[in-house]
Design an enzyme around this catalytic site. Structure first.
Site: not given
Length: 333
Positions: A68, A137
């Site tokens: 990321e 998540h």
């Protein structure tokens, strides 16, 4: 566009509306590129980029390594060199390794260079609970980014707004965090124009008129508020529902207008109570509308714990029952 103009529209889900917005911008502007983990061959973990690799090629739709920080760092470099990258982070909870790149560079380059360089990039991030995903998540940590001057934070609640806000975000000269509520990806369909249109960043929308009480929400909490408002109408309480749509900058005028109209307010979000965007909304109400208030502001939020696993997830999230209870408390104060 005149009222007589014929608009061709299709009924789309939110994830289809996102794809449509990306396709329009990729066709229109060769500087637009899409990058992220699995966005190419697999079409994204939620298939939001499905078909784009085949249509635009691997130089415009790029699969990246699982990094990321690397995805955002590369996007910043692209942006300052004249491109318009749209970076996908698979889940908002995965964005934390890239936090330093966003806070230290993406949000500051315009100021650091006295506007010689800007960072016209979009970070797409599915977020929120309610789909029984594993740990990390389901996070709803939008306030980590609303505290960063230099980046806009938007969150659509409908397919129409998703497409229009995404197009506006890609065209914006500064970085935009584009939050996509997971629970709404395929929960409903609505008419979405086929062509290009924009939903202005920084503008909230009244999605239900009312006169007794204002509900202020965004993302997956908007349909929940609409459902609660329907049930409250049967009890004689008329609720106005304001969808913020943009979390930074907040629409001060729209917040003040609805609160001054009704005098009672319930703010609903699934993020933790402490440090939530609701605190900024309350500050705006205090600054603009304190003397109009007929009751203390009520909040319905997630709890100050990490989003729990499957068995307790629904207990963590706001419910229509909790919203109705808060609204009745404000209405009968």
């Amino acid at each position: 566009m005149t009222p007589e103009t014929k608009i061709t529209a299709n009924k789309l889900t939110m994830v289809q509306a996102v794809t449509a917005g990306l396709r329009i911008m990729l066709k229109e502007n060769e500087e637009v590129v899409v990058l992220g983990e699995d966005v190419g061959l697999n079409g994204g973990v939620f298939r939001a980029t499905e078909g784009l690799l085949e249509e635009f090629g691997e130089e415009r739709v790029m699969d990246t390594p699982l990094s990321e920080s690397g995805i955002i760092g590369v996007s910043i470099g692209m942006a300052v060199n004249g491109m318009k990258p749209v970076a996908e982070i698979q889940f908002l909870g995965f964005i934390y390794p890239a936090y330093e790149q966003i806070m230290t560079h993406a949000t500051r380059i315009r100021m650091r260079t006295k506007s010689k360089y800007t960072v016209p990039m979009v970070i797409r991030a599915p977020y929120g609970a309610g789909i029984r995903a594993p740990e990390i998540h389901s996070d709803s940590t939008e306030t980590l980014f609303t505290h960063m001057p230099g980046i806009k934070v938007v969150c659509p609640a409908t397919p129409y707004d998703a497409k229009g806000l995404l197009i506006a975000s890609i065209e914006d000269p500064d970085p935009v965090l584009f939050l996509e509520p997971l629970k709404l990806y395929r929960s409903s369909r609505e008419e979405v124009p086929e062509g290009k249109y924009r939903v202005e960043i920084g503008k909230a929308k009244v999605v239900r008129e009312g006169h007794d009480l204002s509900m202020i929400a965004w993302g997956a909490m908007v349909p929940l508020c609409l459902k609660a408002a329907e049930e409250l109408m049967e009890k004689g309480i008329s609720c106005e529902v304001l969808d913020l749509r943009t979390l930074y900058p907040l629409d001060r005028e729209a917040i003040a207008a609805t609160v001054q109209k009704t005098g009672r307010t319930v703010i609903v979000h699934e993020a933790h109570a402490t440090g939530g965007v609701s605190n900024d909304v309350m500050a705006i109400i205090n600054d603009t509308s304190f003397l109009y208030m007929k009751a203390p502001i009520e909040r319905v939020t997630g709890f100050d714990v990490p989003v729990p696993m499957f068995a307790l997830e629904e207990h963590y999230l706001p419910t229509t029952g909790r919203i109705i209870k808060a609204a009745e408390k404000a209405a009968h104060f």
